[in-house]
Scaffold this motif. Sequence first.
Motif, PDB file in Angstrom:
ATOM      1  N   VAL A  64       0.812  -1.218   0.000  1.00 19.11           N
ATOM      2  CA  VAL A  64       0.000   0.000   0.000  1.00 19.11           C
ATOM      3  C   VAL A  64       0.843   1.265   0.000  1.00 19.11           C
ATOM      4  O   VAL A  64       0.301   2.383  -0.068  1.00 19.11           O
ATOM      5  N   LYS A  65       2.149   1.121   0.074  1.00 14.71           N
ATOM      6  CA  LYS A  65       3.013   2.306   0.061  1.00 14.71           C
ATOM      7  C   LYS A  65       2.816   3.109  -1.224  1.00 14.71           C
ATOM      8  O   LYS A  65       2.712   2.548  -2.311  1.00 14.71           O
ATOM      9  N   GLY A  66       2.747   4.413  -1.051  1.00 17.08           N
ATOM     10  CA  GLY A  66       2.518   5.284  -2.195  1.00 17.08           C
ATOM     11  C   GLY A  66       1.050   5.458  -2.532  1.00 17.08           C
ATOM     12  O   GLY A  66       0.707   6.317  -3.358  1.00 17.08           O
ATOM     13  N   ARG A  67       0.174   4.655  -1.935  1.00 20.32           N
ATOM     14  CA  ARG A  67      -1.269   4.743  -2.201  1.00 20.32           C
ATOM     15  C   ARG A  67      -2.064   5.077  -0.938  1.00 20.32           C
ATOM     16  O   ARG A  67      -3.059   5.798  -1.001  1.00 20.32           O
ATOM     17  N   PHE A  68      -1.677   4.512   0.189  1.00 17.57           N
ATOM     18  CA  PHE A  68      -2.407   4.698   1.447  1.00 17.57           C
ATOM     19  C   PHE A  68      -1.593   5.564   2.401  1.00 17.57           C
ATOM     20  O   PHE A  68      -0.360   5.596   2.344  1.00 17.57           O
ATOM     21  N   ALA A  69      -2.286   6.220   3.295  1.00 15.95           N
ATOM     22  CA  ALA A  69      -1.650   6.981   4.368  1.00 15.95           C
ATOM     23  C   ALA A  69      -2.469   6.829   5.643  1.00 15.95           C
ATOM     24  O   ALA A  69      -3.698   6.748   5.582  1.00 15.95           O
ATOM     25  N   ILE A  70      -1.778   6.799   6.765  1.00 12.61           N
ATOM     26  CA  ILE A  70      -2.449   6.719   8.066  1.00 12.61           C
ATOM     27  C   ILE A  70      -2.077   7.966   8.863  1.00 12.61           C
ATOM     28  O   ILE A  70      -0.931   8.423   8.849  1.00 12.61           O
ATOM     29  N   PHE A  71      -3.071   8.519   9.542  1.00 14.00           N
ATOM     30  CA  PHE A  71      -2.799   9.650  10.407  1.00 14.00           C
ATOM     31  C   PHE A  71      -3.848   9.691  11.511  1.00 14.00           C
ATOM     32  O   PHE A  71      -4.920   9.084  11.386  1.00 14.00           O
ATOM     33  N   ARG A  72      -3.524  10.401  12.568  1.00 14.30           N
ATOM     34  CA  ARG A  72      -4.403  10.420  13.738  1.00 14.30           C
ATOM     35  C   ARG A  72      -4.654  11.854  14.175  1.00 14.30           C
ATOM     36  O   ARG A  72      -3.809  12.740  13.970  1.00 14.30           O
ATOM     37  N   ASP A  73      -5.807  12.034  14.787  1.00 12.02           N
ATOM     38  CA  ASP A  73      -6.173  13.310  15.388  1.00 12.02           C
ATOM     39  C   ASP A  73      -6.520  13.012  16.841  1.00 12.02           C
ATOM     40  O   ASP A  73      -7.631  12.569  17.145  1.00 12.02           O
ATOM     41  N   ASP A  74      -5.575  13.254  17.727  1.00  5.11           N
ATOM     42  CA  ASP A  74      -5.788  12.906  19.133  1.00  5.11           C
ATOM     43  C   ASP A  74      -6.882  13.752  19.773  1.00  5.11           C
ATOM     44  O   ASP A  74      -7.564  13.286  20.693  1.00  5.11           O
ATOM     45  N   ALA A  75      -7.049  14.968  19.314  1.00  2.24           N
ATOM     46  CA  ALA A  75      -8.104  15.819  19.875  1.00  2.24           C
ATOM     47  C   ALA A  75      -9.487  15.239  19.600  1.00  2.24           C
ATOM     48  O   ALA A  75     -10.415  15.402  20.403  1.00  2.24           O
ATOM     49  N   LYS A  76      -9.618  14.558  18.474  1.00  2.00           N
ATOM     50  CA  LYS A  76     -10.893  13.943  18.107  1.00  2.00           C
ATOM     51  C   LYS A  76     -10.947  12.460  18.472  1.00  2.00           C
ATOM     52  O   LYS A  76     -11.994  11.830  18.279  1.00  2.00           O
ATOM     53  N   GLY A  77      -9.852  11.916  18.943  1.00  2.00           N
ATOM     54  CA  GLY A  77      -9.827  10.493  19.266  1.00  2.00           C
ATOM     55  C   GLY A  77     -10.076   9.624  18.044  1.00  2.00           C
ATOM     56  O   GLY A  77     -10.749   8.586  18.130  1.00  2.00           O
ATOM     57  N   THR A  78      -9.510  10.015  16.921  1.00  2.00           N
ATOM     58  CA  THR A  78      -9.800   9.339  15.662  1.00  2.00           C
ATOM     59  C   THR A  78      -8.514   9.059  14.896  1.00  2.00           C
ATOM     60  O   THR A  78      -7.600   9.891  14.874  1.00  2.00           O
ATOM     61  N   VAL A  79      -8.475   7.897  14.259  1.00  2.00           N
ATOM     62  CA  VAL A  79      -7.385   7.552  13.354  1.00  2.00           C
ATOM     63  C   VAL A  79      -7.994   7.310  11.973  1.00  2.00           C
ATOM     64  O   VAL A  79      -9.104   6.776  11.860  1.00  2.00           O
ATOM     65  N   TYR A  80      -7.287   7.736  10.954  1.00  2.00           N
ATOM     66  CA  TYR A  80      -7.788   7.687   9.584  1.00  2.00           C
ATOM     67  C   TYR A  80      -6.884   6.830   8.706  1.00  2.00           C
ATOM     68  O   TYR A  80      -5.668   6.731   8.938  1.00  2.00           O
ATOM     69  N   LEU A  81      -7.501   6.245   7.693  1.00  2.00           N
ATOM     70  CA  LEU A  81      -6.746   5.562   6.648  1.00  2.00           C
ATOM     71  C   LEU A  81      -7.218   6.144   5.319  1.00  2.00           C
ATOM     72  O   LEU A  81      -8.337   5.895   4.898  1.00  2.00           O
ATOM     73  N   GLN A  82      -6.355   6.932   4.704  1.00  2.00           N
ATOM     74  CA  GLN A  82      -6.649   7.504   3.397  1.00  2.00           C
ATOM     75  C   GLN A  82      -6.178   6.519   2.341  1.00  2.00           C
ATOM     76  O   GLN A  82      -4.986   6.171   2.301  1.00  2.00           O
ATOM     77  N   MET A  83      -7.097   6.083   1.500  1.00  2.00           N
ATOM     78  CA  MET A  83      -6.778   5.068   0.493  1.00  2.00           C
ATOM     79  C   MET A  83      -7.001   5.657  -0.890  1.00  2.00           C
ATOM     80  O   MET A  83      -8.135   6.025  -1.228  1.00  2.00           O
ATOM     81  N   ASN A  84      -5.947   5.743  -1.660  1.00  2.00           N
ATOM     82  CA  ASN A  84      -6.004   6.262  -3.022  1.00  2.00           C
ATOM     83  C   ASN A  84      -5.589   5.175  -4.012  1.00  2.00           C
ATOM     84  O   ASN A  84      -4.997   4.165  -3.628  1.00  2.00           O
ATOM     85  N   SER A  85      -5.906   5.392  -5.267  1.00  2.00           N
ATOM     86  CA  SER A  85      -5.534   4.445  -6.331  1.00  2.00           C
ATOM     87  C   SER A  85      -5.916   3.022  -5.951  1.00  2.00           C
ATOM     88  O   SER A  85      -5.108   2.086  -6.067  1.00  2.00           O
ATOM     89  N   LEU A  86      -7.132   2.853  -5.515  1.00  2.00           N
ATOM     90  CA  LEU A  86      -7.584   1.548  -5.036  1.00  2.00           C
ATOM     91  C   LEU A  86      -7.608   0.518  -6.155  1.00  2.00           C
ATOM     92  O   LEU A  86      -7.888   0.837  -7.322  1.00  2.00           O
TER      93      LEU A  86
END
Length: 124
Positions: A64-86
């Motif tokens: 998934v390198k180059g297509r996906f990214a993971i990031f977190r927002d501690d203030a919102k208590g949320t972690v995201y997975l952005q998935m591109n070029s699926l």
Amino acid sequence: QVQSVESGGGLVQAGGSLRLSCAASGRTFRSYAMGWFRQAPGKEREFVASVGTVGRGTLLADYVKGRFAIFRDDAKGTVYLQMNSLKPEDTAVYYCAARDSNWPSLEVNWYAYWGQGTQVTVSS
């Protein structure tokens, strides 16, 4: 303890994008490393991405390198997975997981807390 709920899955055409969210409860969310895993029918659960606590970095699976990214927002208590070029091979149930550690990890057995999963289907 962390309880999490995933959202954002769905049906998308190959080449499209989705952003998965994992909303976690608990005042100590910021002290947990978080991960995303996936499981396709008839296959074992596999690592996708992980993010440590602040400053501890991220890990991504090679496929998934180059297509996906993971990031977190501690203030919102949320972690995201952005998935591109699926791709159709990205089709799976995606799970969010929490690890009682500062450091990211690709080891599925090192995560104690799991969400229920969200289905991602990529059509060709």
